[in-house]
Design a protein around this motif. Structure first.
Motif, short mmCIF file in Angstrom:
data_model
loop_
_atom_site.label_atom_id
_atom_site.label_comp_id
_atom_site.label_asym_id
_atom_site.label_seq_id
_atom_site.Cartn_x
_atom_site.Cartn_y
_atom_site.Cartn_z
N ASN A 118 -24.91 2.74 15.15
CA ASN A 118 -23.95 1.94 14.41
C ASN A 118 -24.60 0.64 13.94
O ASN A 118 -25.67 0.26 14.43
N PHE A 119 -23.97 -0.02 12.99
CA PHE A 119 -24.59 -1.18 12.35
C PHE A 119 -24.79 -2.34 13.32
O PHE A 119 -25.83 -3.01 13.31
N VAL A 120 -23.81 -2.57 14.18
CA VAL A 120 -23.93 -3.68 15.15
C VAL A 120 -25.08 -3.42 16.11
O VAL A 120 -25.84 -4.33 16.45
N GLY A 121 -25.23 -2.17 16.54
CA GLY A 121 -26.35 -1.83 17.42
C GLY A 121 -27.68 -2.07 16.74
O GLY A 121 -28.63 -2.55 17.37
N PHE A 122 -27.75 -1.73 15.45
CA PHE A 122 -28.97 -1.98 14.67
C PHE A 122 -29.28 -3.47 14.60
O PHE A 122 -30.43 -3.90 14.78
N GLN A 123 -28.24 -4.30 14.36
CA GLN A 123 -28.43 -5.75 14.30
C GLN A 123 -28.96 -6.29 15.63
O GLN A 123 -29.87 -7.12 15.66
N LYS A 124 -28.38 -5.82 16.72
CA LYS A 124 -28.80 -6.28 18.05
C LYS A 124 -30.25 -5.89 18.34
O LYS A 124 -31.02 -6.68 18.88
N GLU A 125 -30.60 -4.65 17.97
CA GLU A 125 -31.96 -4.17 18.23
C GLU A 125 -32.98 -4.97 17.43
O GLU A 125 -34.04 -5.35 17.95
N TYR A 126 -32.68 -5.24 16.18
CA TYR A 126 -33.58 -6.03 15.35
C TYR A 126 -33.74 -7.44 15.91
O TYR A 126 -34.86 -7.95 16.06
N THR A 127 -32.61 -8.07 16.23
CA THR A 127 -32.65 -9.44 16.74
C THR A 127 -33.42 -9.53 18.05
O THR A 127 -34.14 -10.49 18.30
N LYS A 128 -33.30 -8.51 18.88
CA LYS A 128 -33.97 -8.48 20.18
C LYS A 128 -35.48 -8.60 20.05
O LYS A 128 -36.15 -9.25 20.87
N TYR A 129 -36.04 -7.98 19.02
CA TYR A 129 -37.50 -7.95 18.89
C TYR A 129 -38.05 -8.83 17.76
O TYR A 129 -39.18 -9.30 17.84
N PHE A 130 -37.26 -9.04 16.70
CA PHE A 130 -37.82 -9.70 15.53
C PHE A 130 -37.34 -11.14 15.32
O PHE A 130 -37.57 -11.71 14.26
N TRP A 131 -36.70 -11.73 16.34
CA TRP A 131 -36.39 -13.16 16.27
C TRP A 131 -37.68 -13.97 16.12
O TRP A 131 -37.69 -15.07 15.58
N VAL A 132 -38.77 -13.38 16.59
CA VAL A 132 -40.06 -14.06 16.57
C VAL A 132 -40.53 -14.34 15.14
O VAL A 132 -41.35 -15.25 14.92
N VAL A 133 -40.02 -13.59 14.15
CA VAL A 133 -40.42 -13.83 12.75
C VAL A 133 -39.93 -15.20 12.29
O VAL A 133 -40.67 -15.95 11.63
N LEU A 134 -38.69 -15.55 12.63
CA LEU A 134 -38.17 -16.87 12.26
C LEU A 134 -38.99 -17.97 12.93
O LEU A 134 -39.33 -18.98 12.29
N VAL A 135 -39.31 -17.78 14.20
CA VAL A 135 -40.14 -18.77 14.91
C VAL A 135 -41.50 -18.90 14.24
O VAL A 135 -42.03 -20.01 14.08
N THR A 136 -42.06 -17.78 13.81
CA THR A 136 -43.36 -17.78 13.12
C THR A 136 -43.29 -18.62 11.86
O THR A 136 -44.16 -19.46 11.59
N TYR A 137 -42.25 -18.39 11.05
CA TYR A 137 -42.09 -19.17 9.82
C TYR A 137 -42.00 -20.67 10.12
O TYR A 137 -42.65 -21.49 9.46
#
Length: 454
Positions: A423-442
């Motif tokens: 489901n879409f919310v699960g996809f959002q959670k999975e992305y945020t769990k691993y790819f929050w680091v992209v925002l920190v990188t920027y």
């Protein structure tokens, strides 16, 4: 009163786009026309004055005291038209195919190699700037492989969208075009400021994909050297997703020429030797004549690609009406002054990083054009009062792209979620769990380069 009108115009624009009551082009054109008529009526002006604001927003305006000319949206609009045309042509002729095929062949049956191949193929295909195309091609290439090896399909989804969020910020990508137009900065200057962050973010995305591959190795009990390779038949099925997409348009014998032409165009664009519109106009003409020799083929390609080229180009020109009315009427200056007076002086110099952090959720949940034309264009003027340049304000706005590819307003993501059985919310959670680091990188990279002043 002007502040109230500005807020009303921006909110009306955002609501109409969010509720899908108007298209981007019509919203950018008709909403400011309505509020512009109110503004000239209240000020005792004439409709001719309103048309002057619109003309300046689309073409140019000149400061009568300094003689300085400020371009409207016509400059980025023409660049956008020809850059999208050019890279659609390159996708058609198969410029990115060999690289994608190379990584698919390397994947075999090792979960680590599979996740790394996925991220590399997604990165290559994403260079054309189209989210839907990238998702469709990557799903066709890797979905069966993930199912066959019992890899997590949720990982496939987030690995595909990770690079898209980065390479959508190329000069021909929608976010960069919208930001450049709304903030009144040149595309090549904005891209030059973004490039260091994009390159480091790409490395980070590859590292995350590798980490997910290692996790899958452990979960499935795979050890390097195990006899778990995928059959040649399965590999050919994956390769067919690349090879069988419009095979009649591909030009493998002209690969070296197309590659040199593309690298040359990008180099000239980044260096700023020639205006981007001229670069891609000439490159498109050359690419058409060399790859599709007959007039009939050239015309067919132009007609086929019009559906990709025109909507964005029209929206960019429509933005000239929005920005022209907002600035010419004095609404933008009035709203910016009001916001600046509210912000404590001690926070003013730190507005850029604060705004960059706020932009991430904002651009996730708002339509892209609503964010850039309705919010970012006004915040730019506010930041300008604290010594932050338009380019720095634009880069801060783009930092939020790290979370753009989990936005509920992107239709292709529902296809991605459906095919990867989540489901879409699960996809959002999975992305945020691993790819929050992209925002920190920027935030780190742009801070080091000075693209976002701290």
């Amino acid at each position: 009163m002007l502040t109230f009108l500005a807020l009303a115009m921006i909110l009306t624009f955002i609501i109409l786009l969010s509720k899908k009551k108007l298209s981007v082009f019509t919203a950018l054109t008709l909403v400011p026309l309505f509020y512009g008529l109110i503004a000239v009526t209240l000020n005792g002006g004439t409709v001719i004055e309103l048309f002057d604001w619109i003309t300046q927003g689309i073409f140019f305006k000149q400061n009568l005291e300094t003689g300085k000319v400020s371009w409207g949206v016509i400059s980025p609009g023409i660049t956008i038209l020809f850059s999208i045309l050019y890279f659609d042509l390159m996708l058609n002729v198969g410029l990115f195919d060999p690289i994608a095929e190379f990584f698919i062949k390397k994947a075999k049956g090792d979960p680590l190699k599979v996740t790394l191949s996925t991220v590399m193929v997604a990165s290559v295909v994403a260079l054309n700037g189209d989210t839907t195309t990238t998702i469709i091609i990557c799903l066709a290439a890797f979905l069966n492989l993930y199912k066959q090896l019992k890899l997590k399909l949720s990982y496939l989804a987030i690995i595909i969208v990770g690079p898209i969020g980065i390479w959508n910020q190329l000069p021909w990508g929608g976010p960069t075009i919208a930001c450049s137009t709304a903030m009144g900065v040149e595309l090549n200057e904005l891209f030059a400021a973004l490039l260091p962050g994009l390159l480091v973010a790409q490395v980070v995305v590859i590292v995350v994909a590798g980490y997910l591959g290692m996790k899958e190795r452990k979960r499935l009990g795979y050890k390097a050297g195990d006899d778990g390779e995928v059959s040649e038949e399965s590999i050919q099925q994956m390769l067919s997703a690349i090879r069988e997409k419009d095979p009649e348009l591909k030009r493998p014998k002209l690969y070296a020429f197309n590659l040199i032409l593309t690298l040359g165009a990008i180099f000239i664009l980044i260096k700023g030797y020639v205006h981007g519109s001229v670069v891609f106009m000439l490159a498109s003409a050359i690419a058409l004549v060399i790859n599709y020799r007959s007039v009939k083929e050239c015309n067919e390609r132009l007609e086929a690609l019009a559906s990709d080229v025109l909507p964005t180009a029209l929206a960019t020109l429509g933005a000239g009406v929005f920005s022209g009315v907002l600035s010419g009427s004095g609404m933008a200056a009035s709203l910016a002054n009001t916001i600046a007076n509210i912000i404590p002086t001690s926070l003013g110099s730190h507005m850029a990083p604060i705004y960059a952090l706020i932009a991430a959720p904002a651009i996730c949940f708002l339509p892209q054009d609503a964010f850039y034309f309705g919010i970012a264009s006004v915040i730019k003027d506010v930041m300008g009062q604290f010594g932050i340049t338009p380019i720095q304000a634009a880069v801060a706005s783009m930092a939020g792209q790290s979370f753009r590819l989990i936005s509920p307003v992107i239709p292709a993501l529902y296809l991605l979620c459906g095919e990867t059985e989540q489901n879409f919310v699960g996809f959002q959670k999975e992305y945020t769990k691993y790819f929050w680091v992209v925002l920190v990188t920027y935030m780190i990279v742009f801070g080091i380069t000075g693209a976002i002043p701290y």
